[in-house]
Structure formats: C-alpha cells, structure tokens
Design a protein around this motif. Structure first.
Motif, PDB file in Angstrom:
ATOM      1  N   ASN A   1       0.800  -1.144   0.027  1.00  0.00           N
ATOM      2  CA  ASN A   1      -0.056   0.136   0.007  1.00  0.00           C
ATOM      3  C   ASN A   1       0.874   1.263   0.003  1.00  0.00           C
ATOM      4  N   LEU A   2       1.048   1.905  -1.176  1.00  0.00           N
ATOM      5  CA  LEU A   2       2.071   3.132  -1.389  1.00  0.00           C
ATOM      6  C   LEU A   2       1.450   4.190  -0.325  1.00  0.00           C
ATOM      7  N   ALA A   3       0.128   4.199   0.071  1.00  0.00           N
ATOM      8  CA  ALA A   3      -0.315   5.338   0.819  1.00  0.00           C
ATOM      9  C   ALA A   3       0.190   5.074   2.155  1.00  0.00           C
ATOM     10  N   THR A   4       0.431   4.068   2.758  1.00  0.00           N
ATOM     11  CA  THR A   4       1.219   3.945   4.032  1.00  0.00           C
ATOM     12  C   THR A   4       2.703   4.521   3.873  1.00  0.00           C
ATOM     13  N   MET A   5       3.225   4.120   3.075  1.00  0.00           N
ATOM     14  CA  MET A   5       4.747   4.869   2.713  1.00  0.00           C
ATOM     15  C   MET A   5       4.646   6.318   2.441  1.00  0.00           C
ATOM     16  N   LEU A   6       3.660   6.898   1.959  1.00  0.00           N
ATOM     17  CA  LEU A   6       3.355   8.482   1.908  1.00  0.00           C
ATOM     18  C   LEU A   6       3.115   8.790   3.308  1.00  0.00           C
ATOM     19  N   ASP A   7       2.196   8.419   4.080  1.00  0.00           N
ATOM     20  CA  ASP A   7       1.848   8.595   5.179  1.00  0.00           C
ATOM     21  C   ASP A   7       3.140   8.735   6.321  1.00  0.00           C
ATOM     22  N   TYR A   8       3.859   7.761   6.133  1.00  0.00           N
ATOM     23  CA  TYR A   8       4.955   7.450   6.927  1.00  0.00           C
ATOM     24  C   TYR A   8       6.039   8.766   6.754  1.00  0.00           C
ATOM     25  N   ALA A   9       6.226   8.988   5.620  1.00  0.00           N
ATOM     26  CA  ALA A   9       7.116  10.145   5.066  1.00  0.00           C
ATOM     27  C   ALA A   9       6.408  11.367   5.626  1.00  0.00           C
ATOM     28  N   LYS A  10       5.378  11.708   5.789  1.00  0.00           N
ATOM     29  CA  LYS A  10       4.552  12.816   5.967  1.00  0.00           C
ATOM     30  C   LYS A  10       4.859  13.074   7.571  1.00  0.00           C
ATOM     31  N   THR A  11       4.830  11.813   8.353  1.00  0.00           N
ATOM     32  CA  THR A  11       4.681  11.835   9.710  1.00  0.00           C
ATOM     33  C   THR A  11       6.392  12.026  10.606  1.00  0.00           C
ATOM     34  N   TYR A  12       7.040  11.388   9.697  1.00  0.00           N
ATOM     35  CA  TYR A  12       8.454  11.034  10.430  1.00  0.00           C
ATOM     36  C   TYR A  12       9.416  11.695   9.675  1.00  0.00           C
ATOM     37  N   ARG A  13      10.488  12.150  10.537  1.00  0.00           N
ATOM     38  CA  ARG A  13      11.695  12.636   9.692  1.00  0.00           C
ATOM     39  C   ARG A  13      12.913  11.881  10.410  1.00  0.00           C
ATOM     40  N   ILE A  14      14.271  11.793   9.799  1.00  0.00           N
ATOM     41  CA  ILE A  14      15.180  11.103  10.295  1.00  0.00           C
ATOM     42  C   ILE A  14      16.093  11.925  11.252  1.00  0.00           C
ATOM     43  N   ASP A  15      16.298  11.255  12.336  1.00  0.00           N
ATOM     44  CA  ASP A  15      17.053  11.856  13.314  1.00  0.00           C
ATOM     45  C   ASP A  15      18.460  11.202  13.259  1.00  0.00           C
ATOM     46  N   MET A  16      19.352  12.151  12.542  1.00  0.00           N
ATOM     47  CA  MET A  16      20.687  11.721  12.307  1.00  0.00           C
ATOM     48  C   MET A  16      21.751  12.110  13.570  1.00  0.00           C
ATOM     49  N   SER A  17      21.201  12.408  14.869  1.00  0.00           N
ATOM     50  CA  SER A  17      22.025  12.846  15.818  1.00  0.00           C
ATOM     51  C   SER A  17      22.820  11.749  16.489  1.00  0.00           C
ATOM     52  N   ASN A  18      22.173  10.619  16.377  1.00  0.00           N
ATOM     53  CA  ASN A  18      22.795   9.337  17.019  1.00  0.00           C
ATOM     54  C   ASN A  18      23.490   8.466  15.899  1.00  0.00           C
ATOM     55  N   ALA A  19      24.533   7.325  16.306  1.00  0.00           N
ATOM     56  CA  ALA A  19      25.392   6.639  15.672  1.00  0.00           C
ATOM     57  C   ALA A  19      24.502   5.811  14.684  1.00  0.00           C
ATOM     58  N   ARG A  20      22.956   5.419  15.208  1.00  0.00           N
ATOM     59  CA  ARG A  20      22.110   4.753  14.368  1.00  0.00           C
ATOM     60  C   ARG A  20      21.176   5.680  14.206  1.00  0.00           C
ATOM     61  N   PRO A  21      21.027   6.192  12.837  1.00  0.00           N
ATOM     62  CA  PRO A  21      19.605   7.169  12.449  1.00  0.00           C
ATOM     63  C   PRO A  21      18.306   6.393  12.845  1.00  0.00           C
ATOM     64  N   ALA A  22      17.477   7.396  13.164  1.00  0.00           N
ATOM     65  CA  ALA A  22      16.212   6.915  13.675  1.00  0.00           C
ATOM     66  C   ALA A  22      14.915   7.585  13.290  1.00  0.00           C
ATOM     67  N   SER A  23      13.868   7.015  12.940  1.00  0.00           N
ATOM     68  CA  SER A  23      12.686   7.924  12.639  1.00  0.00           C
ATOM     69  C   SER A  23      11.996   8.412  13.858  1.00  0.00           C
ATOM     70  N   VAL A  24      11.774   9.618  13.990  1.00  0.00           N
ATOM     71  CA  VAL A  24      11.190  10.476  14.960  1.00  0.00           C
ATOM     72  C   VAL A  24       9.936  10.984  14.173  1.00  0.00           C
ATOM     73  N   VAL A  25       8.851  11.346  15.054  1.00  0.00           N
ATOM     74  CA  VAL A  25       7.902  12.017  14.826  1.00  0.00           C
ATOM     75  C   VAL A  25       8.032  13.493  14.448  1.00  0.00           C
ATOM     76  N   ARG A  26       7.616  14.117  13.259  1.00  0.00           N
ATOM     77  CA  ARG A  26       7.827  15.350  13.029  1.00  0.00           C
ATOM     78  C   ARG A  26       7.100  16.236  14.011  1.00  0.00           C
ATOM     79  N   THR A  27       7.547  17.405  14.235  1.00  0.00           N
ATOM     80  CA  THR A  27       6.720  18.419  14.885  1.00  0.00           C
ATOM     81  C   THR A  27       5.997  19.456  14.175  1.00  0.00           C
TER      82      THR A  27
END
Length: 80
Positions: free
Chosen positions: A51-77
């Motif tokens: 379901n492509l819509a779930t990928m698009l929703d994920y991209a709209k809802t999260y961003r990538i936090d690059m501040s750690n050694a292992r990048p993580a998805s975090v909810v956008r503000t």
C-alpha cells in the motif's frame, strides 16, 4: 522488509522505499545535492508494503534523526 529513506540534512523524508531482507545490496543512484539515503528501522505495523499510501503517510509523519550513531525515525513537530 528493509526500508530506506532519502532525506535532506534536516531529516525531512523526500522518498521512502523497501526491499526484501534477502535482496542484494542497495545500489544508490545519483541524488540531488543535499540529499542522502539511509536505511531506517520501521515498526512492523507502520507500513504495508503493498500500500503506497502507508509509505507516503510515514514520510509525512516522520523525519530522520541523524544525531545518533544509528539514524532513527522520529515524529515530525508541527513547525517542520
């Protein structure tokens, strides 16, 4: 599934795609300046690969936090 996000230096996701766990290593094509692709951990129920819509929703809802050694998805503000 393994998931990858193409994002800018602020972590804003510009694209997201998945591939099977046993797929050969990712061959990254040329990206626009300022963008990079990072493998991300995605909760099992966050994306339906069929379901492509779930990928698009994920991209709209999260961003990538690059501040750690292992990048993580975090909810956008709201200001992002």
């Amino acid at each position: 599934m393994r998931y990858f996000a193409t994002h800018d230096s602020e972590g804003r996701i510009r694209g997201i795609f998945g591939c099977p766990e046993d797929a050969p290593p990712l061959r990254q094509g040329k990206l626009d300046a300022g963008l990079q692709t990072t493998e991300i951990d995605v909760p099992d129920d966050a994306i339906d690969p069929g379901n492509l819509a779930t990928m698009l929703d994920y991209a709209k809802t999260y961003r990538i936090d690059m501040s750690n050694a292992r990048p993580a998805s975090v909810v956008r503000t709201t200001e992002e």
